[in-house]
Design an enzyme around this catalytic site. Structure first.
Site, PDB file in Angstrom:
ATOM      1  N   PRO A   2     -14.958  -7.405   2.455  1.00 41.29           N
ATOM      2  CA  PRO A   2     -16.005  -7.642   3.282  1.00 41.29           C
ATOM      3  C   PRO A   2     -17.466  -7.069   2.976  1.00 41.29           C
ATOM      4  CG  PRO A   2     -14.836  -6.036   4.697  1.00 41.29           C
ATOM      5  CD  PRO A   2     -14.124  -6.428   3.008  1.00 41.29           C
ATOM      6  N   TYR A  46       0.750  -1.022  -0.136  1.00 38.93           N
ATOM      7  CA  TYR A  46      -0.277  -0.058   0.018  1.00 38.93           C
ATOM      8  C   TYR A  46       1.082   1.066  -0.081  1.00 38.93           C
ATOM      9  CZ  TYR A  46      -3.641  -3.548   1.065  1.00 38.93           C
ATOM     10  OH  TYR A  46      -3.912  -4.729   1.867  1.00 38.93           O
TER      11      TYR A  46
END
Length: 280
Positions: A203, A56
């Site tokens: 999720p 990231y």
């Protein structure tokens, strides 16, 4: 036992609804200040598990979290990941599990997060070109040296998890999993049986925003959002499940954290269990 917490590696008690830092922007002001505010607010709202990775921003995300949160609260666990090499023209970014690269990225993570030990270090992907024993062996050596607390895996099959557990103690698995995407159900079942933390990334499936489906119907019944229902379903799915929804919005963060208070009854759980397409 507190159903809202889980002890990772048998050592670190964390609230089961965590935070994924991937979407935090690391650019200069004002975007960076906004990201710092979101990270700090997550902790204020009780989040004790934050997920990041060398990938990231090639370490920039780790540096941002350190700027926002260091010195860290005693109950905060920051998990990071290694094993993806940055682009080096003519090569693009790629999975790279060579021990020397893993060791270097761990050292960078220690420096950027300003810690002496990475309490949870996950292998971002298994490199098919490097023996798994060499990849995990390098992490185990760093663990023996005290630079890594617990070792986890990301995006693995049940067979790979079984193989890895013969080499190291696996504390966590981070796979893509949500109410509409249950490809890794066998991995979740293996984690449940072994007491291994299962951190689903992505999720909340984008399709849950469809106002015509069962998820939306349950959300209306509960006065919740479809995203909150999806996160609540994950928390009900198994005690080892630790969702890590990510956002760069304070409002969205508050919505996600509130999902921990959403309670689904047996009928709602049954209906939600049936919304996913069957596994092929």
């Amino acid at each position: 036992m507190d159903i809202d917490t889980f002890r990772i590696g048998g050592e670190h008690p964390v609230r089961r609804l965590g935070f994924g830092a991937m979407h935090l922007e690391t650019d200069p002001a004002p975007a960076r200040e906004a990201s710092i505010a979101v990270a700090r607010r997550a902790v204020e709202l009780g989040v004790t598990l934050i997920d990041t990775a060398h990938l990231y921003g090639w370490g920039a995300n780790e540096e941002l979290l350190a700027e926002a949160l260091h010195p860290y609260p005693d109950d905060l666990l920051i998990a990071t990941k290694v094993g993806v090499a940055p682009p080096a023209p003519p090569l693009e970014a790629r999975v790279d599990g060579r021990p020397e690269l893993l060791r270097d990225q761990v050292e960078q993570g220690l420096r950027r997060l300003r810690v002496d030990r990475l309490d949870l270090l996950q292998l971002h992907r298994v490199d098919p070109d490097v023996p798994l024993a060499d990849q995990l062996g390098a992490l185990r050596e760093l663990q023996v040296q005290g630079k890594i607390g617990h070792i986890g895996l990301s995006e693995v099959t049940a067979a790979e998890l079984e193989q890895a557990r013969r080499i190291v103690d696996v504390a966590s698995v981070q796979n893509r999993y949500n109410i509409l995407d249950r490809e890794h159900e066998p991995v979740l079942e293996a984690c449940s049986a072994a007491g291994i933390a299962f951190l689903p990334w992505r999720p909340v499936h984008p399709a849950v925003a469809d106002p015509r489906g069962e998820i939306a119907a349950v959300a209306t019944e509960l006065g919740a959002t479809a995203a909150q229902v999806s996160l609540a379903w994950l928390l009900h799915r198994a005690p080892v499940v630790l969702p890590i929804p990510g956002t760069n919005s304070l409002a969205h963060l508050a919505e996600n954290v509130a999902a921990a208070s959403v309670r689904l009854d047996e009928d709602q759980l049954r209906r939600l269990d049936e919304v996913a397409p069957p596994l092929s």
